[in-house]
Enzyme design. Structure first.
Site, PDB file in Angstrom:
ATOM      1  N   HIS A  81      84.641  85.754  25.590  1.00 52.88           N
ATOM      2  CA  HIS A  81      83.878  84.829  25.046  1.00 52.88           C
ATOM      3  C   HIS A  81      84.672  83.759  24.531  1.00 52.88           C
ATOM      4  O   HIS A  81      85.630  84.189  23.754  1.00 52.88           O
ATOM      5  CB  HIS A  81      83.071  85.269  23.894  1.00 52.88           C
ATOM      6  CG  HIS A  81      81.896  84.645  23.652  1.00 52.88           C
ATOM      7  ND1 HIS A  81      82.133  83.580  22.685  1.00 52.88           N
ATOM      8  CD2 HIS A  81      80.681  84.893  23.643  1.00 52.88           C
ATOM      9  CE1 HIS A  81      80.892  83.076  22.485  1.00 52.88           C
ATOM     10  NE2 HIS A  81      79.899  83.686  22.878  1.00 52.88           N
ATOM     11  N   ARG A 116      77.068  75.719  20.381  1.00 46.53           N
ATOM     12  CA  ARG A 116      77.155  74.877  21.232  1.00 46.53           C
ATOM     13  C   ARG A 116      75.839  74.272  21.796  1.00 46.53           C
ATOM     14  O   ARG A 116      75.633  73.426  22.193  1.00 46.53           O
ATOM     15  CB  ARG A 116      78.013  75.162  22.576  1.00 46.53           C
ATOM     16  CG  ARG A 116      79.513  75.119  21.974  1.00 46.53           C
ATOM     17  CD  ARG A 116      80.340  75.741  23.047  1.00 46.53           C
ATOM     18  NE  ARG A 116      80.376  77.088  23.059  1.00 46.53           N
ATOM     19  CZ  ARG A 116      80.313  78.060  24.005  1.00 46.53           C
ATOM     20  NH1 ARG A 116      80.269  77.538  25.222  1.00 46.53           N
ATOM     21  NH2 ARG A 116      80.281  79.387  23.610  1.00 46.53           N
TER      22      ARG A 116
END
Lengths: 688, 284
Positions: A268, A288
């Site tokens: 990740h 994000r």
């Protein structure tokens, strides 16, 4: 939780055993190993289909790793953008996995995810809402439309609690009928399964121990559903909890099933990097998705420099366009911070390597300059909390420092997509422990939906298998004795290796030598070290007490972690290309000849006992109607010329492809004409 | 940067035990759980500690640190002086299994006593409509990570074993409130909370709220409003007249749905797979 009253204990003294503990026996129709999203959904399904079910988990009930999932659950309900549908979700999933996915799994997943999410509301789940009262959906990397149903940034907790409460409600129904909460659906928490038991080729049960007491247990069940999650604890920097020791992967291998795609491990992009003790803890992609940006030490939004060729058409090339996309997705392209995870993780890795990293060796993830503080604490409450309490950082006032962390294994047990059945009769697998669905890289949000879709199918598959079973397999005394010897070995050993030391060496080896960027010589060295560890693990010794002894528990988990680590290293060494969650420094590009090559691991008997063997296996060609969902120009980026025959562009267009696709067909055709064959026309906004 | 800390960790089991002294290294940024792990790896390989996520999300590592109920993974070492002696003990209200691990099955038994979400009739999956403002009240309570620190600290049961039978504790009284405030739940939760959950035992000292690592306002937002609703209902004479009959009907209905879903596992329960879509792989 109390045990059901149907147990009988008897003495099963092994030859030469120094202390003899009783083995407690339990009998159920279906045994579900793992109580995360996939396990609980499988148990619910099997119970609703009239089977007596036992759920076994290493932690307390309700603590499974699924609670760690933050961002959301991907399902093309179309609540935020009505143009979303299963076909778009299917395309996004295949692109995310670089077309190595098992397409049938990706199809079932895209089609059934909405049903599985809506069903949670009938169990009592409370998702965040749209203004018109539907389930709200948010943006995420690789998903073309806002698609993730969410509850702030604690979606996994909502999923686990909802399924847990549904299990309780079924137990209440059983109680009303039988006077016993656990008559048809029992939870054995803080138990570990160490071996699957077979009768000939078929599954007959499982052997293990009860963690708080050390009591040995044998379950008699003709159907076993593996829902044990992943393997992250083989790596040093990981977002995974202690439970993620590859148990299901290893149990399946030892029972004769195959693992595929083990080289694909997802790092990740955004784990915490400071302070050192929390290194690896996840920072949700929602940061994000909701507008957070990545910057290097020079203050540059560097992701614009890392848009790969295959995604060139679909991502914004300027900050202005990327920023406009959040409010007008139809007329702008998405910012590159929302590229699939493998791309973002590699980019961060490279920025740090080239000297543009933060002091703690990460990059900056900033949401503070993007929205008001109150908005941040409302949308990302647990991130606010996590940084405040663990790092003394106020994310509403300044940036976070983040870097890649081992998060998810795409590889797993090879299963039949429709029934989740493995090659071993009676053995099923769902969720992270199953392989194929995500290809070489999983999109965020596709895990929670995977758990529900294939958890449900595994429960149904197990029930159907039992309905067709002529004779109930039996557990032999010999197999119980053998499983018991393995479990008790670390207790009987004396003066041997320390389990914690061996574990640290294993984690360091995988982290340093089979991590995010791989090289042949490093992986060869890793395999050499793993072989040394293979000789040392049987010599691990622990203090002899059986009750809640973590040293003993770790000693038993080590052989599973070692086995999956060998699979990862062998497959990663063999695959001479870079694709998704597998990046080779010495083979830096994707090679279309490798797309249909699957690497498959199995356990084969040899002179020194069973060893991991690796084979190549072809990928079945995608069904024609699914193949036609893509534009030829896009397929050319992934497929060899030989594989492209039969695409709709070779023939006059067909009228329909089935009811689900009818609505989208018209739109897709129109967008194709208008954009002149732009790959995935919907990505640029169709008629824009 | 690093230093040696003085720890006293309770070691023992149901038979008894005592605090054991340890001196152990501490590095920058660490939490108490890190120190327990270092003890396991270097000095006490068999020391029992229950934990899971190490990020404050699962609620497994509850303990009493210097006498205060805390999650060990969220208790930073920097909150203590370097010379301070730090004690770590198992949570007190539940029976010890070993070392820092207790038997919390009481909570799972109480969870089963709360009647499940009762969905509205005639609303199909996918048709649920709720306003954000309306779901937020229950969402606050669904942030609960079931660390059971509130159950541990609640003085109704902490020093009164006899109250464990009639009293569900703050976590599950909050569950009644959560269902009561769920926009689509159709069951009346007031009587359940009062009569089955023992809401009356709570005298709102807010100990539960103080220890909640999720900062849920258990007393103010769940328990007090629930008490007010119970009182409103109790003094309504019409409610008083009809409630016994009503309760019996509800129970009978619950039994009936249980039997149904076992016998008819078809599309009605929303979980059946569409048979047309299940076919062999690779057919094209």
């Amino acid at each position: 939780m109390t045990d059901p009253g149907t147990t009988t204990a008897f003495e099963a003294a092994g030859e030469g055993a120094t202390d003899v503990a009783a083995v407690t026996h339990h009998t159920y129709d279906v045994l579900v190993i793992g109580a995360g999203g996939a396990g609980l959904r499988a148990a619910i399904e099997a119970r609703l289909r009239g089977k007596r079910v036992a759920i076994i988990c290493k932690s307390l009930f309700g603590k499974a790793h699924t609670v760690m999932a933050e961002g959301g659950i991907a399902a093309s309900m179309g609540n935020a953008n009505p143009r979303d549908n299963w076909e778009v979700h299917f395309r996004d999933t295949m692109r995310g996995g670089k077309f190595l996915n098992n397409w049938r799994m990706a199809e079932l997943h895209a089609k059934e995810a909405p049903q599985r999410v809506w069903e949670l509301e009938t169990y009592g789940a409370l998702f965040d809402r749209t203004p018109d009262g539907k389930i709200s959906q948010r943006n995420f990397g690789g998903h073309n439309f806002p698609r993730l149903a969410h509850v702030g940034d604690r979606t996994g907790l909502e999923l686990i609690r909802t399924l847990q409460q549904k299990i309780v409600s079924l137990q209440q129904e059983d109680f009303a009928r039988t006077g016993d909460y656990e008559s048809d659906l029992a939870v054995f928490h803080e138990y570990t399964i160490t071996e699957l038991l077979k009768d000939g080729d078929r599954i007959a049960g499982a052997f293990g121990y009860r963690r708080p007491t050390g009591e040995l247990v044998c379950f008699h069940s003709a159907a076993v559903v593996l829902a044990t999650g992943g393997v992250g604890k083989s790596f040093k920097v990981t977002s995974n909890s202690w439970e993620y020791t590859g148990d299901g992967h290893a149990l399946a291998m030892r029972a004769g099933a195959k693992l595929l795609n083990m080289e694909f491990v997802q790092f990740h992009p955004t784990g915490m990097v400071w302070p050192p003790s929390v290194k690896g803890i996840l920072v949700t992609e929602s940061v994000r998705g909701d507008g957070g940006v990545l910057k290097n030490s020079e203050g540059e939004r560097f992701m614009f420099n890392y848009i790969p060729e295959v995604f060139r058409e679909q991502y914004a090339t300027s900050e202005d366009e990327g920023d406009r996309w959040y409010t007008d997705a139809d007329n702008n392209r998405r910012p590159p911070e929302l590229l699939p995870r493998d791309e973002v993780a590699r980019a961060i890795n490279n920025e740090v390597k080239e000297g543009r990293g933060s002091p703690a060796g990460g990059v900056y993830l900033d949401v503070s300059s993007r929205m008001p503080a109150a908005e941040i604490t409302r949308r990302l409450p647990s991130m606010y909390h996590q940084f405040k309490e663990l790092a003394d950082v106020d994310i509403t006032a300044g940036p976070m420092e983040v870097g890649p962390t081992c998060h998810y294994v795409m590889g797993g047990v090879e299963v039949d997509p429709d029934t989740a059945a493995s090659a071993v009769p009676g053995l099923f697998a769902a969720g992270e422990v199953a392989g194929g669905m995500h290809g070489s890289n999983r999109l965020g949000g596709n895990s929670l939906s995977d758990l529900l879709v294939f958890g449900c199918r595994a429960g149904a598959g197990a029930a159907a298998y039992l309905d067709g079973l002529a004779e109930v397999p039996t557990v032999s005394d010999a197999s119980v004795t053998s499983a018991r010897e393995d479990v008790e070995r670390p207790i009987h050993n004396s003066g041997g290796e320390n389990a914690y030391t061996v574990h640290q060496e294993l984690q360091q080896t995988m982290n340093d030598l089979v991590g995010i960027i791989r090289k042949a010589d490093e992986m060869e060295l890793a395999l050499k070290k793993l072989h040394e560890l293979r000789d040392r693990i049987p010599r691990v010794a622990v203090d002899g007490r059986r009750a809640y002894n973590p040293g003993w528990h770790l000693a038993l988990d080590l052989r599973n972690m070692l086995m999956v680590s060998e699979c990862i290293a062998m497959a990663a060494l063999e695959r001479q290309e870079s694709r998704g969650g597998h990046t080779r420094d010495d083979y830096p590009t994707m090679d279309e000849n490798w797309r249909q090559e699957l690497l498959v691991c199995s356990l084969q008997d040899g002179p020194d006992g069973p060893t991991v063997q690796l084979e190549h296996q072809g990928q079945p060609a995608m069904r024609e109607d699914l193949f036609d969902l893509f534009e030829l120009d896009e397929l050319k980026k992934y497929y060899t010329g030989d594989e492209l025959g039969g695409h709709r562009s070779d023939a006059p267009p067909r009228q329909t492809r089935g009811t689900e696709g009818a609505g989208d067909e018209a739109e897709r055709s129109s967008s194709t004409t208008e954009t002149g064959g732009d790959p995935g026309g919907e990505l640029t906004g169709g008629g824009a | 940067m690093g230093y040696q800390a003085k720890f006293k960790v309770w070691r023992g089991d149901a038979e008894g035990g005592d605090f054991v002294d340890y001196r152990v290294d501490v590095e920058e940024g660490e939490v108490v759980l890190d120190i327990m792990h270092r003890l396991q790896a270097t000095q006490a390989g068999d020391m029992a500690v229950r934990w899971n996520c190490k990020a404050g999300k699962c609620g497994s590592c509850s303990a009493e640190v210097n006498g205060r109920p805390r999650l060990m993974c969220m208790t930073r070492m920097s909150t203590f002086g370097e010379d301070e002696e730090i004690s770590v003990a198992p949570i007190r209200t539940f029976p010890v299994i070993r070392d820092l691990v207790t038997d919390v099955d009481f909570n799972y038994a109480k969870a089963r006593e709360v009647p499940a979400f009762a969905p509205p009739e005639g609303v199909a999956p996918g048709e649920y409509r709720m306003a954000q403002a309306d779901v937020e009240r229950s969402q606050e309570f669904r942030k609960c990570i079931e660390c059971f620190l509130c159950q541990n600290v609640c003085h109704v049961v902490r020093d009164h074993e006899e109250n464990k039978e009639p009293f569900s504790g703050p976590r599950f009284l909050m569950r009644y409130a959560e269902l009561d405030m769920h926009p689509l739940d159709v069951r009346n939760r007031k009587e359940d909370a009062q009569e089955d959950g023992g809401l009356g035992y709570c005298n709102i000292t807010k100990c539960c709220t103080e220890v909640c690592p999720e900062h849920i306002k258990i007393t103010d937002n769940a328990l007090i409003p629930m008490k007010e609703r119970v009182v409103d209902r109790k003094y309504d004479p019409l409610v008083w007249l009809g409630k016994k009959i009503f309760k019996r009907q509800e129970l009978e209905q619950r039994g009936a749905t249980g039997a149904q879903s076992l016998e008819n596992p078809g599309p009605d329960n929303g979980s059946a797979l569409d048979a047309d879509r299940i076919g062999p792989v690779g057919t094209s």
